[in-house]
Every structure is written in C-alpha cells, then in structure tokens.
Design a protein around this motif. Sequence first.
Motif, mmCIF file in Angstrom:
data_model
loop_
_atom_site.group_PDB
_atom_site.id
_atom_site.type_symbol
_atom_site.label_atom_id
_atom_site.label_comp_id
_atom_site.label_asym_id
_atom_site.label_seq_id
_atom_site.Cartn_x
_atom_site.Cartn_y
_atom_site.Cartn_z
ATOM 1 N N GLU A 141 0.098 0.388 3.668
ATOM 2 C CA GLU A 141 -0.667 1.552 3.197
ATOM 3 C C GLU A 141 -1.977 1.710 3.959
ATOM 4 N N THR A 142 -2.729 0.624 4.120
ATOM 5 C CA THR A 142 -4.004 0.734 4.826
ATOM 6 C C THR A 142 -3.796 1.074 6.296
ATOM 7 N N ARG A 186 -4.575 -6.143 -2.216
ATOM 8 C CA ARG A 186 -5.071 -4.968 -1.517
ATOM 9 C C ARG A 186 -5.386 -5.394 -0.097
ATOM 10 N N ALA A 202 0.647 -3.313 0.633
ATOM 11 C CA ALA A 202 -0.788 -3.039 0.739
ATOM 12 C C ALA A 202 -1.201 -2.903 2.205
ATOM 13 N N SER A 260 -6.521 -0.230 0.794
ATOM 14 C CA SER A 260 -5.305 0.251 0.137
ATOM 15 C C SER A 260 -5.522 0.234 -1.373
ATOM 16 N N GLU A 261 -4.630 0.910 -2.072
ATOM 17 C CA GLU A 261 -4.547 0.743 -3.516
ATOM 18 C C GLU A 261 -3.984 -0.655 -3.767
ATOM 19 N N THR A 262 -3.962 -1.107 -5.005
ATOM 20 C CA THR A 262 -3.393 -2.419 -5.294
ATOM 21 C C THR A 262 -1.862 -2.333 -5.328
ATOM 22 N N HIS A 263 -1.233 -3.404 -4.857
ATOM 23 C CA HIS A 263 0.230 -3.492 -4.796
ATOM 24 C C HIS A 263 0.661 -4.888 -5.219
ATOM 25 N N ARG A 271 -3.088 4.805 6.431
ATOM 26 C CA ARG A 271 -4.314 5.566 6.153
ATOM 27 C C ARG A 271 -5.265 5.581 7.342
ATOM 28 N N GLN A 276 -1.796 -9.013 -7.891
ATOM 29 C CA GLN A 276 -1.906 -7.785 -7.115
ATOM 30 C C GLN A 276 -2.728 -7.996 -5.855
#
Length: 87
Positions: free
Chosen positions: A77-78, A52, A74, A65-68, A81, A50
């Motif tokens: 996502e960041t 991040r 990841a 980020s959450e874990t992906h 955000r 995983q």
Amino acid sequence: MFTTQRTNGMNAMGHNYAKPLTSGQKIERLLTRIPPSWVIKLERLPGTAQWRALAHAPDTDGAWSETHMDPADALEETWRRNRTVVV
C-alpha cells in the motif's frame, strides 16, 4: 477441444493454476521493485497483530499505509501511494 479430467467422482479442470504468494514472497517481490535509495520502515503496532509501513524516495515525505494484518499488504500500500511522487 476442451477436456476435463474426472477425479474422485468430480470434474477437475486440466489447467495449472498459480498458488497465491506467501507474505514473505510478496515482501521479496516488493523489495526488488522499490528503489534501493528509498527509505523503508515496517512496524507492528504495540499490543496488536497489525502492521503499517512507510516507503518513500529520499528527500521526500511519504505517506504511511493504513494498518493491515499482513505486513506485505502494508508495504504494498505505501509503495503504491508513494511511487507516484517520483519525478
């Protein structure tokens, strides 16, 4: 007029559908969008598959980020955000 092609006994649409981007292609695309002055960190969590990521403008704190399973997800996502923080 709408037409279809017949291939191996099945109807196939005559459209040209785009292939999904690979993880590497997604990362390349994201790196062209994230400003060069931004901090970018990408890490794999020890003992897992995983990932991040963190990307943020200088002199600001960004959110990880959450874990992906995919590092590109990841990073995306960041970026989503933290890009709204830019003024």
